[in-house]
Every structure is written in C-alpha cells, then in structure tokens.
Design an enzyme around this catalytic site. Structure first.
Site, short mmCIF file in Angstrom:
data_model
loop_
_atom_site.label_atom_id
_atom_site.label_comp_id
_atom_site.label_asym_id
_atom_site.label_seq_id
_atom_site.Cartn_x
_atom_site.Cartn_y
_atom_site.Cartn_z
CD GLU A 122 26.75 64.51 61.31
OE1 GLU A 122 27.29 64.00 62.28
OE2 GLU A 122 25.84 63.94 60.66
CB VAL A 125 24.86 61.86 55.46
CG1 VAL A 125 23.59 61.03 55.46
CG2 VAL A 125 25.99 61.07 54.82
CG ASP A 194 22.63 63.27 46.64
OD1 ASP A 194 23.69 63.91 46.75
OD2 ASP A 194 21.73 63.30 47.51
CE LYS A 198 22.91 63.50 50.43
NZ LYS A 198 21.76 64.26 49.95
#
Ligand SMILES: NC(=O)c1ccc[n+]([C@@H]2O[C@H](COP(=O)([O-])OP(=O)(O)OC[C@H]3O[C@@H](n4cnc5c(N)ncnc54)[C@H](OP(=O)(O)O)[C@@H]3O)[C@@H](O)[C@H]2O)c1
Length: 393
Positions: A122, A125, A194, A198
């Site tokens: 968890e 993201v 990045d 995600k």
C-alpha cells in the site's frame, strides 16, 4: 480474531524505515515487533542502539523466527532479490518500493502464490491514501471505468509553487531538494517515471491487467516555461502532472502527462506535496481520495496498515486479473497543447488536426489531436524546447 504474531525483519532505516519504527512503537493494538533491522552503511549514526542493526541480509532471511520481512530500502534491484528470497523462505512481505513492484509484478505474484505467503505494498502508491486496498476490496468488480491521479508529491509541490510565485523552475527545484521534497537526482520524479510506476500498479488493481511501466508513456514537467504558466493563468487553469488510465471498450488508455486543469476538477485543489486520486465507476460515479503522498509518517502509516492487515492473514487476490481480452491500448488520440519559444520547432511534432494555434515573437503554441504512438519519452527528452500538456476539455 488475530491469527498471527508478527516477528518483523526490517530492511532499511531511512526516511520511511525510521518513520515505521516510530509509528509501530506508538501503536498499541498491534501484535507485532521488530526483531532485527538490516541497513547498509556501517559508519552512519543511528537514533536507536547499535544492537538493533545488522549489515548482513541473511541475519533476517535465515532467521526462522522472523515471519514478516518489511522491505524499505532505496535500491530496487537489491530489494527485488531480498523480497524474492524472503517469500521463497515462506516469509510474508510488505514493501513500499514502487519501482521494484511495478517492474516485477507478474513474477512476484507467481512467487507469492507458489510459497503461500502474503505480499502487500500500500505504501508504494500515494503514501497515506488507502488506494490499493480500496481497488481490491471495494471496487472488486468490473464497473470501474477510469482512474486519474496526482501521485507525485515532488512534481505537485513544484507546480504549485510555480503557480504561486515568480521563481523559476530551477530555483524551486533546488529549494525542494534542500527542504527534502525532491531527490538530489530528480529525474524519476520530474520526468514522470515515479508516476508511471505507480500507474502501472494502479492499473493492475483497478483493471486486472499487469502492464510493464515501459509500455506507458511518461512526459514530465521539466520543459515547462514561464509563458506556459501565464497561458494557464489567463485561461483560469492550473498545470498538474496527471497519471490517467481509462477503460474504453476492451482497452485501457493510459499515460502520465502534464494537464491543464480547470477549476471544477478535483485536481485543482490538490496542492503542494499532497496527492489525490479520482475514481470513476459505472454506478458509484466519481469518488476522490486526498492525502499526503510521501514522507516518513504518511508512508510509515500505510506500511503499518499492511502489517496490521497481515495479522488477519490479508492478501491481495487480484480478483480482476485476466478479465476477458482487456489490454493496454497502443493507438489512441489525445488532445494536446504543445508550445515553444521558437515557432519553427513546433513543426517537429505532427498533430493530426489543429484546433487552435498562436504565434508571437517569443512564444508559439498549437492545440490539436495527436496519436499516442507519436509521443515517446525519447522524442520528448531530445526536444527540450517543446512543452507538451494534455489540453483542457
Ligand atoms: N521517502 C518517501 O516519502 C517514500 C514514499 C513512498 C515510498 N517510498 C519508498 O520507500 C523506500 C525507502 O525510501 P526512503 O525514502 O526511506 O529511502 P532512504 O531514506 O534513502 O533510506 C534507504 C534505506 O535503505 C538502506 N539500504 C539501501 N540499500 C540497502 C541494502 N542493499 N541493504 C540494506 N539496506 C539498504 C539504507 O541504509 P543506510 O541507512 O545504511 O544508508 C537506508 O537505511 C523506497 O523504495 C522508496 O521508493 C518512499
């Protein structure tokens, strides 16, 4: 009913690792304790006693009493080796490493299944926003149609300050680096890598399709010019780096590109280091999540929540995987805005239709449709004079 006592082996005691250590100490409900912490640098001063640390990964991996490995290091390749080995040795794994998860998701799911352990991430993201578990549990059907996120706090911080101040991109980036909002090498953040790590994880849980990050286009915020910001202001827009995935028939149209955001969008009010996620589904309509996307405690709290769910033997089930025929779209049209200080350089990019164009002495732009296949990171990184953003609807 609590099922397991958790004996934790922690890898990494940096920003998130130390944050987790503190939030875990504050939490009275958890039946979990850290048995050993493995770090890298023997010379570094630590805020807790040296007896807690080791520099040998096998002190955790070969310890039969440790049943949970929490991986919080900043090296995705080393992290993959640690996580793989831990699961092969029958240990559950919690990580916040989006690059590692996104690049190896298919393989990691197979390893976890083969070894009957849980694998949770968890914290990888949007920091403290509980998005993955919501996609897994609440949106566990095929009604979800689109996911749209501001998932990189560094970019959002820079773009918010550019909107509010007269300072240049370079000045604000430097300031962000000094105050810890940006890495010394900002490439992964400001060029959108990045965000696409995600997005690829979000797509797996939203639509059940495992997409390699390389298959998603990322155009970052590095090329933004003062005149682009002026243009946005005059029209009443803000510019935000948006990760988007939308289900159209049997395909998912996905990209990470800056966008012009109008006042009525959820994203308009997500500012500074905050993250936001908008989920659209066939019957529940629109739902928005907002929260701190990074930092020791917000990320530490997401990791803590994974640890806590493991006491009840929680695991992702990837319920939407292998939905019939759903795959990433390779070919679709996007309405973009492209600008340059030099009008001629706009000819380097071919729009299939032009809806609007403007030329002055030092600034020119066009708005029109382009096929996504023409937008590549390689093209963009070799054309620093161009700024590309998704045009407002
Ligand atoms: N920072 C955030 O806000 C944030 C948010 C979401 C996700 N994450 C993710 O969380 C992870 C950790 O980030 P961070 O910001 O906490 O990093 P960090 O502050 O740079 O700390 C990294 C830690 O990893 C240790 N380390 C590096 N290589 C190692 C190895 N091979 N074996 C053992 N330990 C090793 C370092 O050891 P030394 O202490 O000895 O140098 C350090 O303790 C990354 O995957 C990052 O993407 C971070």
């Amino acid at each position: 009913m609590i099922k397991e006592n958790l004996n934790i082996g922690l890898f990494g005691f940096g920003c998130v690792g130390e944050g987790l250590y503190q939030v875990l100490n504050e939490s009275k409900l958890l039946n979990a304790s850290i048995k050993k912490i493995v770090v890298k640098n023997k010379e570094k001063e630590r805020n807790i006693g040296a007896e807690n640390f080791s520099y040998n990964k096998y002190d955790i991996l070969n310890d039969p009493d440790i049943n949970l490995v929490v991986e919080l290091i900043d090296d995705a390749d080393a992290a993959f080796e640690i996580v793989k080995k831990a699961m092969e040795k029958g240990k559950h794994v919690v990580t916040a490493n989006k690059k590692m998860v996104a690049n190896h998701l298919e393989e990691l799911i197979e390893i976890k299944k083969a070894n009957g352990v849980s694998f949770l991430y968890e914290g990888a993201v949007c920091g403290s926003i509980p998005i993955i578990r919501n996609l897994e549990e609440y949106y566990n059907n095929d009604c979800l149609t689109s996911i749209n996120a501001i998932s990189n706090g560094t970019c959002n911080y820079i773009l918010t300050r550019l909107d509010l101040e007269k300072a240049s991109f370079a000045e604000i980036l430097k300031d962000a680096q000094l105050s810890g909002f940006a890495e010394s090498d900002p490439t992964l953040d400001i060029d959108g890598f990045d965000s696409k790590f995600k997005l690829s994880i979000l797509i797996a849980h939203a639509f059940g399709v495992v997409v390699a990050p390389d298959e998603i286009i990322n155009l970052g915020i590095r090329h933004i010019k003062e005149k682009d910001l002026t243009y946005a202001k005059e029209k009443g827009y803000k510019i935000k780096l948006i990760s988007q995935a939308r289900k159209i028939d049997n395909t998912i149209e996905a990209y990470v590109i800056p966008q012009f955001i109008a006042k009525d969008s959820y994203a308009f009010d997500i500012n500074f280091e905050f993250n936001g996620v908008l989920i659209e589904a066939a019957f529940s309509d629109k739902q928005v999540f907002k929260g701190k996307g990074a930092g020791a405690f917000p990320t530490g709290s997401a990791v803590l929540s994974d640890i806590s769910s493991l006491q009840f033997l929680y695991d992702y089930e990837y319920k939407k995987r292998h939905q019939d025929g759903l795959q990433l779209a390779t070919d679709f049209l996007i309405k973009i805005f492209v600008s340059s200080a030099n009008e001629k350089s706009l000819n380097d990019i071919t729009l299939s239709t032009v809806e609007e164009s403007y030329t002055s002495k030092n600034y020119a732009y066009k708005v029109g449709l382009i096929n996504k296949s023409q937008l590549t990171y390689e093209f963009y990184s070799t054309h620093p004079e161009l700024f590309i953003a998704v045009a407002a609807d």
